[in-house]
Design a protein around this motif. Sequence first.
Motif, PDB file in Angstrom:
ATOM      1  N   VAL A 126       0.837  -1.207   0.000  1.00 14.50           N
ATOM      2  CA  VAL A 126       0.000   0.000   0.000  1.00 14.50           C
ATOM      3  C   VAL A 126       0.868   1.251   0.000  1.00 14.50           C
ATOM      4  O   VAL A 126       0.573   2.225  -0.706  1.00 14.50           O
ATOM      5  CB  VAL A 126      -0.949  -0.012   1.217  1.00 14.50           C
ATOM      6  CG1 VAL A 126      -1.685   1.311   1.332  1.00 14.50           C
ATOM      7  CG2 VAL A 126      -1.943  -1.159   1.092  1.00 14.50           C
ATOM      8  N   ALA A 127       1.957   1.250   0.778  1.00  9.82           N
ATOM      9  CA  ALA A 127       2.831   2.416   0.836  1.00  9.82           C
ATOM     10  C   ALA A 127       3.459   2.710  -0.527  1.00  9.82           C
ATOM     11  O   ALA A 127       3.516   3.868  -0.965  1.00  9.82           O
ATOM     12  CB  ALA A 127       3.923   2.199   1.887  1.00  9.82           C
ATOM     13  N   VAL A 128       3.930   1.669  -1.201  1.00  5.53           N
ATOM     14  CA  VAL A 128       4.538   1.849  -2.529  1.00  5.53           C
ATOM     15  C   VAL A 128       3.502   2.363  -3.528  1.00  5.53           C
ATOM     16  O   VAL A 128       3.775   3.271  -4.325  1.00  5.53           O
ATOM     17  CB  VAL A 128       5.160   0.527  -3.022  1.00  5.53           C
ATOM     18  CG1 VAL A 128       5.571   0.625  -4.488  1.00  5.53           C
ATOM     19  CG2 VAL A 128       6.365   0.166  -2.159  1.00  5.53           C
ATOM     20  N   LEU A 129       2.306   1.790  -3.483  1.00  4.50           N
ATOM     21  CA  LEU A 129       1.242   2.207  -4.405  1.00  4.50           C
ATOM     22  C   LEU A 129       0.882   3.677  -4.191  1.00  4.50           C
ATOM     23  O   LEU A 129       0.737   4.441  -5.163  1.00  4.50           O
ATOM     24  CB  LEU A 129       0.016   1.321  -4.208  1.00  4.50           C
ATOM     25  CG  LEU A 129      -1.178   1.586  -5.129  1.00  4.50           C
ATOM     26  CD1 LEU A 129      -0.796   1.323  -6.579  1.00  4.50           C
ATOM     27  CD2 LEU A 129      -2.360   0.714  -4.731  1.00  4.50           C
ATOM     28  N   LEU A 130       0.759   4.079  -2.947  1.00  6.35           N
ATOM     29  CA  LEU A 130       0.425   5.480  -2.653  1.00  6.35           C
ATOM     30  C   LEU A 130       1.547   6.415  -3.092  1.00  6.35           C
ATOM     31  O   LEU A 130       1.302   7.470  -3.697  1.00  6.35           O
ATOM     32  CB  LEU A 130       0.161   5.645  -1.153  1.00  6.35           C
ATOM     33  CG  LEU A 130      -1.115   4.993  -0.608  1.00  6.35           C
ATOM     34  CD1 LEU A 130      -1.122   5.033   0.915  1.00  6.35           C
ATOM     35  CD2 LEU A 130      -2.355   5.688  -1.160  1.00  6.35           C
ATOM     36  N   TRP A 131       2.777   6.041  -2.803  1.00  4.43           N
ATOM     37  CA  TRP A 131       3.923   6.895  -3.130  1.00  4.43           C
ATOM     38  C   TRP A 131       4.071   7.064  -4.637  1.00  4.43           C
ATOM     39  O   TRP A 131       4.312   8.169  -5.130  1.00  4.43           O
ATOM     40  CB  TRP A 131       5.191   6.303  -2.526  1.00  4.43           C
ATOM     41  CG  TRP A 131       6.370   7.226  -2.568  1.00  4.43           C
ATOM     42  CD1 TRP A 131       7.297   7.356  -3.567  1.00  4.43           C
ATOM     43  CD2 TRP A 131       6.729   8.183  -1.574  1.00  4.43           C
ATOM     44  NE1 TRP A 131       8.220   8.306  -3.257  1.00  4.43           N
ATOM     45  CE2 TRP A 131       7.901   8.842  -2.030  1.00  4.43           C
ATOM     46  CE3 TRP A 131       6.204   8.545  -0.333  1.00  4.43           C
ATOM     47  CZ2 TRP A 131       8.535   9.832  -1.286  1.00  4.43           C
ATOM     48  CZ3 TRP A 131       6.837   9.530   0.402  1.00  4.43           C
ATOM     49  CH2 TRP A 131       7.982  10.157  -0.080  1.00  4.43           C
ATOM     50  N   ARG A 132       3.928   5.960  -5.380  1.00  6.07           N
ATOM     51  CA  ARG A 132       4.089   6.018  -6.832  1.00  6.07           C
ATOM     52  C   ARG A 132       2.992   6.834  -7.497  1.00  6.07           C
ATOM     53  O   ARG A 132       3.195   7.369  -8.592  1.00  6.07           O
ATOM     54  CB  ARG A 132       4.111   4.603  -7.408  1.00  6.07           C
ATOM     55  CG  ARG A 132       5.351   3.802  -7.034  1.00  6.07           C
ATOM     56  CD  ARG A 132       5.399   2.479  -7.756  1.00  6.07           C
ATOM     57  NE  ARG A 132       5.441   2.644  -9.206  1.00  6.07           N
ATOM     58  CZ  ARG A 132       5.473   1.632 -10.068  1.00  6.07           C
ATOM     59  NH1 ARG A 132       5.468   0.386  -9.604  1.00  6.07           N
ATOM     60  NH2 ARG A 132       5.503   1.857 -11.357  1.00  6.07           N
ATOM     61  N   ASN A 133       1.834   6.951  -6.845  1.00  8.79           N
ATOM     62  CA  ASN A 133       0.738   7.733  -7.402  1.00  8.79           C
ATOM     63  C   ASN A 133       0.711   9.160  -6.861  1.00  8.79           C
ATOM     64  O   ASN A 133      -0.278   9.880  -7.075  1.00  8.79           O
ATOM     65  CB  ASN A 133      -0.597   7.042  -7.127  1.00  8.79           C
ATOM     66  CG  ASN A 133      -0.836   5.853  -8.038  1.00  8.79           C
ATOM     67  OD1 ASN A 133      -1.310   6.001  -9.163  1.00  8.79           O
ATOM     68  ND2 ASN A 133      -0.474   4.660  -7.569  1.00  8.79           N
TER      69      ASN A 133
END
Length: 268
Positions: A126-133
């Motif tokens: 979830v952290a990676v997904l949020l950061w990349r977006n």
Amino acid sequence: MPDALAQWLGAHAWQLFLIALPLMGVAAGALALVWRHASRPWRAAAEPDLRWLLAALLLGFATIVALAAGFAEIAEALGDEQALGHWDDTFSRAVAVHTPLAVQMTFAALTRLADPWPMVMLGIAVAVLLWRNGHRVYAAGWAMALAGNALLNHTLKSIFERARPVHEGGIVTATGYSFPSGHSSGAVVAYGMLAFLVCRLLPPRWHLPAIVAAALISVTAASSRVFLRVHFPSDVLAGMLSGSAWLVACILAVTAALHHGRMRARRG
């Protein structure tokens, strides 16, 4: 009378759980609808209304105080181990005797929803997904919520140092101290934050299902610890209270940070 009540509740615990779970889903859905209606003026305003922000912060503060007070009551009762411990032990023994093996096996699978490694993998994904977006405040808030709860739970367990119930020969084994339940607080924080993120980032049609799902998963994962006899009921209740207080604090922190960022951008 308390012993008889604990015996009866433990003997019928899994049937009561099946009755209470859909009621919990309905209650969570109703609260979500009430909150959506009450917060509409703040969300719809071109310029965020400071009165609504203050009201939300005061409500959050009052919620944290209430949850913390509930946790404190349990912790105080834990000091009188003879009373609370006897009730917990009576309940747990009745659960062990009267819960069918098939029900225990089901809870053994459901408890994995809040196991440490699945939580770590979920947290990273979830952290990676949020950061990349580009949702860096949300990514930071998500990481803060999960890591902070893990630290808080470890600290509380080190303070109280309560032994786990005897569960030799059980389907699931657990080590370490018992109070408060880490699975319970972790489930509340992780799935509660996920529901918050869904409500902030996805279309409205996803909001109600996300909130109801978060409530049902959290309650199920927490309850599984009692049915598997790796935690006392008071451990689970205390874990849900501490997790809920931390969840509210994290949501308020993220919301305040976003509001502050919007205000600075408008002034700029």
